[in-house]
Design a protein around this motif. Structure first.
Motif, short mmCIF file in Angstrom:
data_model
loop_
_atom_site.label_atom_id
_atom_site.label_comp_id
_atom_site.label_asym_id
_atom_site.label_seq_id
_atom_site.Cartn_x
_atom_site.Cartn_y
_atom_site.Cartn_z
N THR A 316 0.85 -1.13 0.02
CA THR A 316 -0.19 -0.18 0.05
C THR A 316 0.79 1.29 0.16
OG1 THR A 316 -0.03 0.24 2.40
CG2 THR A 316 -1.84 -1.14 1.34
N THR A 337 -5.02 -3.87 -1.88
CA THR A 337 -4.55 -3.11 -2.91
C THR A 337 -5.20 -3.53 -4.37
OG1 THR A 337 -2.50 -3.36 -1.62
CG2 THR A 337 -2.29 -2.29 -4.04
N ARG A 340 -3.50 -3.20 -8.62
CA ARG A 340 -2.05 -3.53 -8.78
C ARG A 340 -1.37 -3.39 -9.90
NH1 ARG A 340 -3.61 -9.10 -6.14
NH2 ARG A 340 -4.88 -8.60 -4.61
N TRP A 346 2.33 -10.92 -4.86
CA TRP A 346 1.27 -10.35 -4.09
C TRP A 346 0.79 -11.02 -2.97
CZ3 TRP A 346 0.07 -5.14 -3.52
CH2 TRP A 346 0.71 -4.35 -4.62
#
Ligand SMILES: Nc1nc2c(ncn2[C@@H]2O[C@H](COP(=O)(O)OP(=O)(O)OP(=O)(O)O)[C@@H](O)[C@H]2O)c(=O)[nH]1
Ligand SMILES: [Mg+2]
Length: 441
Positions: A316, A337, A340, A346
């Motif tokens: 973030t 998030t 992205r 992630w």
């Protein structure tokens, strides 16, 4: 002395101890080892000895008051075919702590018997030549093995593969040393030149074998100790949350206050059979107070020692720190998030997104640095040091200016190798080989 040059332990006293784990259990095993083991069995209560290696149900009574202690299965393993190489008796009793302590107390009242020190059964097994030191270490490793890969390594070492390799080197070096010593001790005799040449070649070959044995990326040691992964990154990046998620336990304190973690916190994981130790560390920044600064110093130190550095970047955060010296980078807080733009792995500690991939990735790295081929691997720093020194000494022997010097280097190298397996009775062996090779044929 027996065939392997170990002192027979007839002069030993008889020892006993709980051989199984502490605490309540269905069954507990109490082992007695030494010359009086059979007498002890025959005393509780007085009755003839059962046949060897046959389990027999016995009622155990106290020696002093005749109190019934328990019904036990008893087994006799007469010397030398026992774990320790001595007479051994094993009692399988009900595993209650009171049962075990009553039996131990009764055994302690028999004269000539005493409680074993920790590791004393195995020590006697080594002294009696039942096991070499690498096998004794393998037993300790097998007892400690938490994952499949650790178990496999320990059982292979227990089979004697590592000890055999060192014994093979030692045997060949003793032969070579004998020829070189012959040129010193019998200067008037005609020592065949090709025997000396063969000796030199053998020494060079073993030095090279040692070199490749040492070039194993420490895989055996890493597997024994665990693959160390340091989790590093900025404060609040989500390191502790990630460690908790991977451990599936609430081990580390998580808060939205940057600088929460101070100490290095370790959790042991079993990732697909490989032992992995995750270290959660303090977020890296300019420390605000001395305690945080110390935490950051420890974080850097741990990152340096680790086998792998996992950098957690706050998914973030706009600007992310670069150049933390990581091996793997991941982006955290994936759930916060949705949009992205940045490529990368992630991960969300909250929803579990990306965790399977991360576990796979860590397991791959762990496997790559631990997986062993068929060749026996060094499993302890102790072995490594000895082999390193032995190799150096062999190289010294090869370039030595006089046979006396070469012989001295070889003797020292042999002692180093002998130390690994616990066989250092060099002179005796040298004498035997020397007689065979140089004089009597
Ligand atoms: N939504 C969401 N919040 C997260 C996630 N991971 C961490 N957080 C939050 O981010 C904050 C910091 O998390 P920590 O795990 O304490 O971060 P840290 O990197 O250990 O921080 P320091 O110990 O201070 O260096 C906490 O409020 C967490 O709840 C995540 O995957 N999703
Ligand atoms: Mg933390």
């Amino acid at each position: 002395m027996n065939a392997r040059g170990h002192r027979a332990s007839a002069e030993h006293d008889t020892i006993f101890a709980l051989a199984s784990g502490r605490g309540r259990a269905g069954v507990a095993v109490v082992r007695v080892s030494g010359p009086d083991a059979d007498d002890a069995l025959a005393a509780l209560p007085p009755q003839p000895l059962p046949d060897e290696r046959v389990a027999v149900l016995r009622t155990i009574f106290g020696v002093t008051n005749g109190d019934k202690i328990d019904e036990a299965l008893v087994l006799r393993f007469p010397a030398p075919r026992s774990y320790t190489g001595e007479d051994v008796v094993e009692y399988q009793v009900h595993g209650g702590p009171a049962v075990v302590s009553a039996l131990l107390q009764q055994l302690g009242r028999i004269s000539g018997l005493r409680m074993a020190e920790p590791g004393e059964f195995t020590r006697r097994a080594v002294e009696n030549g039942q096991l070499d030191l690498t096998q004794a270490e393998a037993i300790a490793d097998l007892v400690d093995a938490e994952t499949e890969a650790q178990r496999r390594q320990a059982i292979r070492q227990l089979g004697g593969s590592l000890g055999e390799l060192y014994e093979k080197w030692r045997g060949e070096l003793i032969r070579s040393a004998a020829w070189i010593e012959a040129t010193i001790d019998f200067p008037d005799e005609e020592i065949p030149q090709d025997a000396l040449d063969a000796s030199r070649r053998a020494i060079a070959d073993i030095a090279n074998e040692m070199q490749s044995h040492l070039k194993d990326g420490r895989r055996g040691e890493i597997l024994r100790d665990g693959f160390h992964v340091a989790v590093i990154g900025s404060p609040n990046a989500g390191k502790s949350s990630l460690v908790n998620a991977l451990a599936q336990r609430d081990v580390a304190i998580v808060s939205d206050i940057p600088g929460t973690t101070r100490d290095v916190l370790e959790v042991r994981l079993n990732l697909k059979g490989y032992p992995v130790i995750l270290s959660d560390t303090a977020g890296l920044r300019e420390g605000r107070d001395p305690i945080e600064q110390e935490g950051i110093r420890r974080a850097h130190a741990r990152a340096k020692e680790a086998d792998l550095r996992l950098v957690v970047l706050d998914g973030t955060a706009g600007d992310r720190p670069r150049g933390l010296g990581g091996d793997i980078e991941i982006l955290s807080k994936a759930d916060l998030t949705p949009d992205r733009r940045e490529p990368g792995l992630w991960v969300s500690a909250k929803t579990g997104e990306g965790l399977t991939e991360l576990v796979d990735l860590l397991a791959q790295h762990a496997e790559a640095s631990m997986q062993a081929g068929e060749a026996p691997v060094l499993s302890r720093a102790r072995h490594r040091l000895a082999v390193e020194q032995a190799e150096r000494l062999l190289r010294d022997a090869l370039v030595a200016s006089a046979p006396e010097l070469a012989a001295e280097h070889l003797r020292l190298a042999l002692t180093q190798i002998g130390r690994i397996t616990g066989r250092v009775d060099l002179d005796e062996l040298l004498d035997v080989v020397f007689r065979d090779f140089c004089l009597g044929k």
